[in-house]
Enzyme design. Structure first.
Site, PDB file in Angstrom:
ATOM      1  N   GLU A   1     -11.618   5.919  20.599  1.00 27.16           N
ATOM      2  CA  GLU A   1     -11.056   6.300  19.293  1.00 27.16           C
ATOM      3  C   GLU A   1     -12.103   6.963  18.405  1.00 27.16           C
ATOM      4  O   GLU A   1     -11.794   7.889  17.660  1.00 27.16           O
ATOM      5  CB  GLU A   1     -10.439   5.087  18.589  1.00 27.16           C
ATOM      6  CG  GLU A   1      -9.121   4.635  19.202  1.00 27.16           C
ATOM      7  CD  GLU A   1      -8.039   5.709  19.157  1.00 27.16           C
ATOM      8  OE1 GLU A   1      -8.091   6.591  18.278  1.00 27.16           O
ATOM      9  OE2 GLU A   1      -7.143   5.674  20.024  1.00 27.16           O
TER      10      GLU A   1
ATOM     11  N   TYR B   1      -7.140   5.133   9.917  1.00 24.98           N
ATOM     12  CA  TYR B   1      -6.459   5.491  11.168  1.00 24.98           C
ATOM     13  C   TYR B   1      -7.081   4.754  12.360  1.00 24.98           C
ATOM     14  O   TYR B   1      -6.380   4.145  13.171  1.00 24.98           O
ATOM     15  CB  TYR B   1      -6.520   7.014  11.417  1.00 24.98           C
ATOM     16  CG  TYR B   1      -6.255   7.291  12.867  1.00 24.98           C
ATOM     17  CD1 TYR B   1      -4.959   7.229  13.365  1.00 24.98           C
ATOM     18  CD2 TYR B   1      -7.310   7.517  13.774  1.00 24.98           C
ATOM     19  CE1 TYR B   1      -4.707   7.398  14.722  1.00 24.98           C
ATOM     20  CE2 TYR B   1      -7.066   7.680  15.120  1.00 24.98           C
ATOM     21  CZ  TYR B   1      -5.759   7.627  15.582  1.00 24.98           C
ATOM     22  OH  TYR B   1      -5.510   7.770  16.916  1.00 24.98           O
TER      23      TYR B   1
ATOM     24  N   ASP C   1      -2.510   9.846  12.716  1.00 22.12           N
ATOM     25  CA  ASP C   1      -3.482  10.947  12.753  1.00 22.12           C
ATOM     26  C   ASP C   1      -2.739  12.257  12.496  1.00 22.12           C
ATOM     27  O   ASP C   1      -1.556  12.256  12.129  1.00 22.12           O
ATOM     28  CB  ASP C   1      -4.230  10.949  14.094  1.00 22.12           C
ATOM     29  CG  ASP C   1      -3.340  11.387  15.259  1.00 22.12           C
ATOM     30  OD1 ASP C   1      -2.098  11.454  15.080  1.00 22.12           O
ATOM     31  OD2 ASP C   1      -3.882  11.679  16.342  1.00 22.12           O
TER      32      ASP C   1
END
Ligand code: SF4
Length: 365
Positions: free
Chosen positions: A38, A120, A138
């Site tokens: 991520e 996020y 996102d």
């Protein structure tokens, strides 16, 4: 589970791309892999991230191994992926997690307290690694949701509304797969330029598709124009070595290697003014050509001047073998500068002329 969630998960089960950080069906996700992926995926496409992810895991297979790594090595392996603050924060977070016993926190709030993890990323890690009921929004998800609900308010003003709408879609089960499915849909079907509505599992309930306005959404406020800055780099050669130095730890490209140069300013530099920033007095000669590079907020134009030195003592920086430059972790902008310098004949004597090579990165100071 809502019809939309069921349709999307069914589509994802059949169409999910094989990506190295994804857990296989039935496998428990590894929070370290989820977190690492991520962070790398922030502002970067999956296809670019995949080889970096595998390289990182090969070198540092656990968060403890990454925590024990030298930051310079982490930055060198990260080189080329851009947004280097991510690498520094990655290292700091690994150290914080390792010091706390090696376990990642499982709540969005606790994750957000770690360096480099924003709203996020915290939601994505909480949902994917821990199955939390979290909505990871996102750019892909913003696009899908703005089309699904036909939101005509432009970004970024529409962001709070898009977040609320995205949260309304999250099912009570399989939240991690749902989060990945929505992002996947945006990346592969509901794309920015050519949404493939006929292949979309959500087309039945999509308001933009019903109105034929999918290509017009999401609306965006006009972006401010990027400024152009100018700088001069000093390509100082000694035998088959070139002088590099490390940038200050904070700010743009913080902590990365660089080719010494002037500050980057709005106007072009004159030769004499630039020489005030030269690493040493020498017969500096301009090279033909220039390097152009674009950062998030500005364009950069760099010219290069070069000189040879024999002694090279007492200079701030380190000498690197020119033949090793591809592997030392130069950020893309300086790799371009090196490329321009090396295209010019007579930059330095050949290996045969120069005799023995110095070890990589020999310290001068
Ligand atoms: Fe996007 Fe088209 Fe699917 Fe709507 S139907 S979500 S616009 S791909």
């Amino acid at each position: 589970m809502t019809t939309r969630a069921t349709q999307l998960l069914k589509w994802y089960d059949a169409n999910a791309r094989e990506l190295p950080w994804r857990a296989a069906p039935g496998e428990v996700p590894d929070p370290y892999r989820v977190w690492l992926s991520e962070i790398m995926l922030q502002q970067t496409q999956a296809v670019v991230v995949a080889p970096y992810f595998e390289r990182f895991l090969g070198i540092w297979p656990t968060v403890q191994a990454l925590a024990a790594a030298n930051l310079d090595d982490v930055l060198a392996v990260w080189a080329g992926l851009g947004y280097y603050a991510r690498a520094r924060n990655l290292h700091r977070t690994a150290q914080a997690i390792a010091q706390a016993g090696g376990g990642f926190p499982d709540s969005e709030a606790a994750l957000q307290a770690l360096p480099g993890i924003g709203v996020y990323t915290a939601a994505a890690i909480a949902a994917i690694a821990f199955g939390a009921h979290a909505s990871a929004v996102d750019g892909n998800v913003e696009r899908v949701v703005s089309r699904l609900f036909a939101v005509y308010v432009p970004l970024p003003k529409s962001r709070p509304k898009l977040r609320t709408l995205a949260a309304s879609l999250v099912p009570s089960a399989r939240t991690g797969e749902f989060a990945q499915a929505l992002i996947e849909l945006g990346a592969t079907v509901c794309t920015a330029q050519s949404p493939n509505c006929l292949a979309c599992p959500l087309s039945d309930g999509c308001k933009a598709f019903a109105k034929g306005s999918q290509n017009a959404l999401p609306k965006r406020m006009p972006k401010p124009q990027r400024l152009t800055r100018h700088g001069v780099c000093f390509w100082l050669v000694k035998n088959r070595e070139v002088l590099l130095r490390r940038r200050l730890p904070k700010g743009l490209l913080g902590g990365m290697l660089e080719i010494p140069g002037t500050p980057w300013e709005a106007g072009a530099w004159g030769h004499e003014a630039a020489l005030e920033f030269a690493p040493t007095s020498a017969d500096w000669q301009p090279l033909p050509g220039e390097v152009r590079h674009t950062f998030t907020h500005f364009h950069l134009v760099l010219t290069v001047i070069t000189a040879h030195t024999r002694s090279g003592g007492n200079l701030a920086g380190r000498w690197f073998a020119i033949d090793d430059l591809e592997t030392v972790g130069l950020p893309s902008v300086f790799a371009k500068v090196a490329g321009l310098a090396l295209k010019n004949p007579g930059i330095g004597p050949s290996k045969e002329q120069s005799g023995s090579r110095a070890p990589r990165g020999r310290d001068l100071l």
